[in-house]
Design a protein around this motif. Structure first.
Motif, PDB file in Angstrom:
ATOM      1  N   GLY A  34      22.148   6.851  39.706  1.00  0.00           N
ATOM      2  CA  GLY A  34      21.058   7.099  40.653  1.00  0.00           C
ATOM      3  C   GLY A  34      20.155   5.893  40.806  1.00  0.00           C
ATOM      4  N   VAL A  35      19.794   5.300  39.665  1.00  0.00           N
ATOM      5  CA  VAL A  35      18.889   4.148  39.696  1.00  0.00           C
ATOM      6  C   VAL A  35      19.570   2.955  40.385  1.00  0.00           C
ATOM      7  N   SER A  36      20.832   2.711  40.057  1.00  0.00           N
ATOM      8  CA  SER A  36      21.538   1.556  40.637  1.00  0.00           C
ATOM      9  C   SER A  36      21.717   1.732  42.147  1.00  0.00           C
ATOM     10  N   LEU A  37      22.069   2.955  42.570  1.00  0.00           N
ATOM     11  CA  LEU A  37      22.263   3.179  44.018  1.00  0.00           C
ATOM     12  C   LEU A  37      20.946   3.034  44.778  1.00  0.00           C
ATOM     13  N   SER A  38      19.845   3.453  44.143  1.00  0.00           N
ATOM     14  CA  SER A  38      18.552   3.283  44.814  1.00  0.00           C
ATOM     15  C   SER A  38      18.170   1.805  44.863  1.00  0.00           C
ATOM     16  N   GLU A  39      18.536   1.077  43.807  1.00  0.00           N
ATOM     17  CA  GLU A  39      18.211  -0.357  43.757  1.00  0.00           C
ATOM     18  C   GLU A  39      18.901  -1.128  44.888  1.00  0.00           C
ATOM     19  N   ILE A  40      20.103  -0.663  45.312  1.00  0.00           N
ATOM     20  CA  ILE A  40      20.772  -1.373  46.422  1.00  0.00           C
ATOM     21  C   ILE A  40      20.414  -0.767  47.779  1.00  0.00           C
ATOM     22  N   GLY A  41      19.370   0.085  47.802  1.00  0.00           N
ATOM     23  CA  GLY A  41      18.799   0.486  49.079  1.00  0.00           C
ATOM     24  C   GLY A  41      19.047   1.909  49.534  1.00  0.00           C
ATOM     25  N   HIS A  42      19.832   2.690  48.777  1.00  0.00           N
ATOM     26  CA  HIS A  42      20.087   4.073  49.207  1.00  0.00           C
ATOM     27  C   HIS A  42      18.924   4.982  48.791  1.00  0.00           C
ATOM     28  N   HIS A  43      18.830   6.129  49.474  1.00  0.00           N
ATOM     29  CA  HIS A  43      17.824   7.129  49.093  1.00  0.00           C
ATOM     30  C   HIS A  43      18.490   8.148  48.194  1.00  0.00           C
ATOM     31  N   VAL A  44      18.006   8.241  46.971  1.00  0.00           N
ATOM     32  CA  VAL A  44      18.723   9.030  45.966  1.00  0.00           C
ATOM     33  C   VAL A  44      17.827  10.123  45.370  1.00  0.00           C
ATOM     34  N   VAL A  45      18.396  11.336  45.287  1.00  0.00           N
ATOM     35  CA  VAL A  45      17.734  12.405  44.539  1.00  0.00           C
ATOM     36  C   VAL A  45      18.626  12.735  43.346  1.00  0.00           C
ATOM     37  N   CYS A  46      18.061  12.656  42.143  1.00  0.00           N
ATOM     38  CA  CYS A  46      18.807  13.013  40.934  1.00  0.00           C
ATOM     39  C   CYS A  46      18.410  14.423  40.513  1.00  0.00           C
ATOM     40  N   ILE A  47      19.421  15.253  40.258  1.00  0.00           N
ATOM     41  CA  ILE A  47      19.159  16.663  39.929  1.00  0.00           C
ATOM     42  C   ILE A  47      19.607  16.942  38.509  1.00  0.00           C
ATOM     43  N   ASP A  48      18.737  17.609  37.742  1.00  0.00           N
ATOM     44  CA  ASP A  48      19.174  18.032  36.403  1.00  0.00           C
ATOM     45  C   ASP A  48      18.628  19.425  36.105  1.00  0.00           C
ATOM     46  N   ILE A  49      19.422  20.219  35.379  1.00  0.00           N
ATOM     47  CA  ILE A  49      18.983  21.570  35.021  1.00  0.00           C
ATOM     48  C   ILE A  49      17.919  21.540  33.920  1.00  0.00           C
ATOM     49  N   ASN A  50      17.791  20.404  33.258  1.00  0.00           N
ATOM     50  CA  ASN A  50      16.821  20.278  32.175  1.00  0.00           C
ATOM     51  C   ASN A  50      15.450  19.887  32.755  1.00  0.00           C
ATOM     52  N   LYS A  51      14.562  20.906  32.845  1.00  0.00           N
ATOM     53  CA  LYS A  51      13.284  20.688  33.535  1.00  0.00           C
ATOM     54  C   LYS A  51      12.384  19.691  32.816  1.00  0.00           C
ATOM     55  N   ASP A  52      12.410  19.715  31.484  1.00  0.00           N
ATOM     56  CA  ASP A  52      11.562  18.775  30.722  1.00  0.00           C
ATOM     57  C   ASP A  52      11.961  17.332  31.035  1.00  0.00           C
ATOM     58  N   LYS A  53      13.283  17.133  31.076  1.00  0.00           N
ATOM     59  CA  LYS A  53      13.805  15.803  31.366  1.00  0.00           C
ATOM     60  C   LYS A  53      13.379  15.364  32.771  1.00  0.00           C
ATOM     61  N   VAL A  54      13.467  16.292  33.727  1.00  0.00           N
ATOM     62  CA  VAL A  54      13.104  15.975  35.109  1.00  0.00           C
ATOM     63  C   VAL A  54      11.616  15.606  35.188  1.00  0.00           C
ATOM     64  N   ALA A  55      10.777  16.384  34.480  1.00  0.00           N
ATOM     65  CA  ALA A  55       9.336  16.105  34.505  1.00  0.00           C
ATOM     66  C   ALA A  55       9.053  14.691  33.990  1.00  0.00           C
ATOM     67  N   LYS A  56       9.764  14.297  32.928  1.00  0.00           N
ATOM     68  CA  LYS A  56       9.600  12.944  32.365  1.00  0.00           C
ATOM     69  C   LYS A  56      10.026  11.899  33.395  1.00  0.00           C
ATOM     70  N   MET A  57      11.213  12.108  33.965  1.00  0.00           N
ATOM     71  CA  MET A  57      11.776  11.097  34.873  1.00  0.00           C
ATOM     72  C   MET A  57      10.926  10.953  36.131  1.00  0.00           C
ATOM     73  N   GLN A  58      10.317  12.069  36.573  1.00  0.00           N
ATOM     74  CA  GLN A  58       9.437  11.984  37.748  1.00  0.00           C
ATOM     75  C   GLN A  58       8.275  11.028  37.492  1.00  0.00           C
ATOM     76  N   LYS A  59       7.891  10.933  36.200  1.00  0.00           N
ATOM     77  CA  LYS A  59       6.788  10.017  35.848  1.00  0.00           C
ATOM     78  C   LYS A  59       7.307   8.611  35.547  1.00  0.00           C
ATOM     79  N   LYS A  65      10.397   0.936  39.566  1.00  0.00           N
ATOM     80  CA  LYS A  65      10.400   0.166  40.817  1.00  0.00           C
ATOM     81  C   LYS A  65      10.894   1.023  41.981  1.00  0.00           C
ATOM     82  N   ASN A  66      11.965   1.763  41.778  1.00  0.00           N
ATOM     83  CA  ASN A  66      12.563   2.513  42.887  1.00  0.00           C
ATOM     84  C   ASN A  66      11.850   3.832  43.176  1.00  0.00           C
ATOM     85  N   ILE A  67      11.197   4.394  42.139  1.00  0.00           N
ATOM     86  CA  ILE A  67      10.347   5.573  42.388  1.00  0.00           C
ATOM     87  C   ILE A  67       9.183   5.135  43.272  1.00  0.00           C
ATOM     88  N   ASN A  68       8.561   4.006  42.921  1.00  0.00           N
ATOM     89  CA  ASN A  68       7.421   3.504  43.698  1.00  0.00           C
ATOM     90  C   ASN A  68       7.823   3.144  45.131  1.00  0.00           C
TER      91      ASN A  68
END
Ligand SMILES: NC(=O)c1ccc[n+]([C@@H]2O[C@H](COP(=O)([O-])OP(=O)(O)OC[C@H]3O[C@@H](n4cnc5c(N)ncnc54)[C@H](O)[C@@H]3O)[C@@H](O)[C@H]2O)c1
Ligand SMILES: O=c1ccn([C@@H]2O[C@H](COP(=O)(O)OP(=O)(O)O[C@H]3O[C@H](CO)[C@@H](O)[C@H](O)[C@H]3O)[C@@H](O)[C@H]2O)c(=O)[nH]1
Length: 441
Positions: free
Chosen positions: A16-41, A57-60
């Motif tokens: 996800g990070v690499s594809l966003s770095e080369i310019g794509h719009h990426v949404v990463c999905i995980d069933i683990n909500k705690d992990k998602v909350a961390k990654m959103q930050k 960099k790519n979140i910003n």
């Protein structure tokens, strides 16, 4: 391109990070909500050099998002990557329930034609199965192509590997799918190899099995070197100079660990077995690895037959340097055996101690530094070749009750250890200091 990635373990997150770095719009999905909350930050749930910086960099730049809501993530996607785990079943085969679940998530949520790309390591025929699940349940007349795009990254150098890999393999059965996935990957500037889906699935297992074979081979040679008085480091160097052999993956040690080689070698034996083929060579590779993981304890017991009540320091817990991953690490077996034999075990790892605390036997104690771990100890065992361990001042071993170092990764020169008066056992090399008979394995 709008891309969704299902699963954010090593592979999903780095993809996800690499594809966003080369310019794509990426949404990463995980069933683990705690992990998602961390990654959103912008907090990476894994230790991987360079990953957090690229994430932030790519979140910003608003090219990278995280969610635990499959509908939100999948609705708009033109391409969906499956990067969920394929762990080991009890019989060694690959567990596909996460992949099946991901295929069902796709059926439930998509609202337009998509290409589904399997990054997870899956047995030959799995992409066909994924297509079957999706086609059987897709109510409307949406079109779904399935592509095999196995991942070859190594933990500890995952970001580097994404941008400087040796090849990107794309297995597909439609021109449209080839074209779209090739176009997505072109900015990586890595050679692309296009093939059929089943061959792509096999390339992944065959590559891992071949690398594991190299490691078991060199470990066997190292054991023979010990018996004959040759030095494995010289032998590996001399062999590796032959370009047909190559110098990589010829480092003798305590066997391979990690989240891939152990499970993928066993899965390939099963995959072959399912079509009534006995993969004899690979069975040997797996058995040699099991034997090699016990070598540290055998060497320790050769020096100190009864370790009950002795303080044993364990340096390095991750399955390799530059990762906090302990999956199938030799440290699990070694610490378990030390405790079984009644030793007091004090461990140190520069990065993996948090994971170790939730993985290893609760009787293992932890130190904050190499010096603290080895202080007053009867022996020090080296399990991971972290730079911090390789570069330690050898005088630190004077803090031990008896300076006995058993090194599963050949971190030091035998002559340096000898000069410092340290009794030193390593892999496939002559012993330093006192000449003690070592039992052949
Ligand atoms: N770890 C590596 O270095 C590496 C390298 C190359 C290939 N692979 C392969 O890639 C695959 C993934 O490996 P990993 O180590 O990243 O896995 P992992 O088990 O560490 O992570 C998988 C993630 O998927 C999530 N997940 C499971 N089902 C889900 C679902 N239905 N929807 C959303 N999220 C879901 C889990 O919560 C977890 O976070 C495996 O097949 C592995 O063999 C791994
Ligand atoms: O010469 C060597 C090289 C490696 N190892 C050991 O082998 C294991 C695996 O190492 P490595 O391959 O570097 O790490 P992984 O991150 O597990 O990567 C492997 O597994 C991934 C998952 O499938 C693949 O994508 C990679 O291409 C493949 O190298 C570790 O325990 C290493 O210590 C050795 O003992 N000797």
């Amino acid at each position: 391109m709008k891309i969704a990635v299902i699963g954010t373990g090593y592979v999903g997150l780095v993809t996800g990070v690499s594809l966003s770095e080369i310019g794509h719009h990426v949404v990463c999905i995980d069933i683990n909500k705690d992990k998602v909350a961390k990654m959103q930050k912008g907090i990476s749930p894994i230790y991987e050099p360079g990953l957090s910086e690229l994430m932030t960099k790519n979140i910003n730049a608003q090219r990278l998002n995280f969610t635990s809501d499959h509908r939100e993530g999948l609705q708009q996607a033109e391409v969906i990557y499956i990067a969920v785990g394929t762990p080991e079943n009890k019989d060694g085969s690959a567990e596909l329930s996460f992949v099946i679940q991901a295929a069902e998530n796709i059926v439930d949520c998509i609202e337009q034609d998509v290409i589904v790309v399997t990054k997870s390591t899956v047995p030959v025929g799995t992409n066909e199965m994924i297509k079957g699940i999706i086609d059987a349940h897709l109510s409307s007349d949406l079109k779904v192509d399935v592509v095999s795009n196995p991942e070859f990254l190594k933990e500890g150098s995952a970001i580097h590997d994404s941008f400087h890999g040796d090849r990107i393999v794309i297995g597909a059965d439609s021109e449209h799918a080839f074209n779209v996935i090739e176009k997505i990957n072109q900015p990586f500037n890595v050679p692309i190899f296009k093939t059929d889906i089943k061959s792509a699935e096999m390339i992944k297992y065959a590559s891992n099995a071949f690398l594991a074979t190299k490691i078991s081979f060199i470990n066997e040679i190292s054991n023979i070197c010990e018996l004959l008085g040759a030095n494995i480091e010289n032998v590996s160097t001399g062999m590796g100079l032959d370009q047909r052999i190559g110098s990589q993956f010829l480092k003798a040690g305590i066997g391979y660990g990690g989240s891939c080689f152990p499970k993928d070698t066993k899965a390939l034996i099963q995959i072959a077995g399912n079509v009534a083929y006995e993969f004899e060579l690979l069975k040997g590779v797996v058995n040699v690895n099991k034997k090699q993981q016990g070598i540290i304890i055998r060497k320790l017991n050769d020096c100190i037959p009864d370790i009950s009540g002795k303080k044993i320091a364990v340096l390095g817990l991750a399955f390799k340097p530059n990762t906090d991953d302990l999956r199938e690490s030799a440290s699990i077996l070694v610490t378990e055996e030390l405790i079984k034999q009644g030793a007091e075990v004090v461990a140190y790892d520069p990065i993996a101690m948090d994971n170790a605390k939730s993985t290893l036997n609760p009787l293992v104690q932890y130190a904050d530094s190499i010096a603290e771990a080895i202080e007053n100890s009867d022996a020090a065992l080296i399990l991971t070749d972290w730079d911090e361990i390789k570069n330690v001042e050898l005088t630190v071993f004077n803090k031990m009750k008896t300076p006995l170092v058993i090194d599963g990764r050949n971190c030091f020169l035998v002559k340096d250890m000898e000069t410092h008066g340290i009794e030193y056992r390593s892999i496939g090399r002559p012993v330093a200091a006192k000449q003690i008979e070592v039992t052949p394995i």
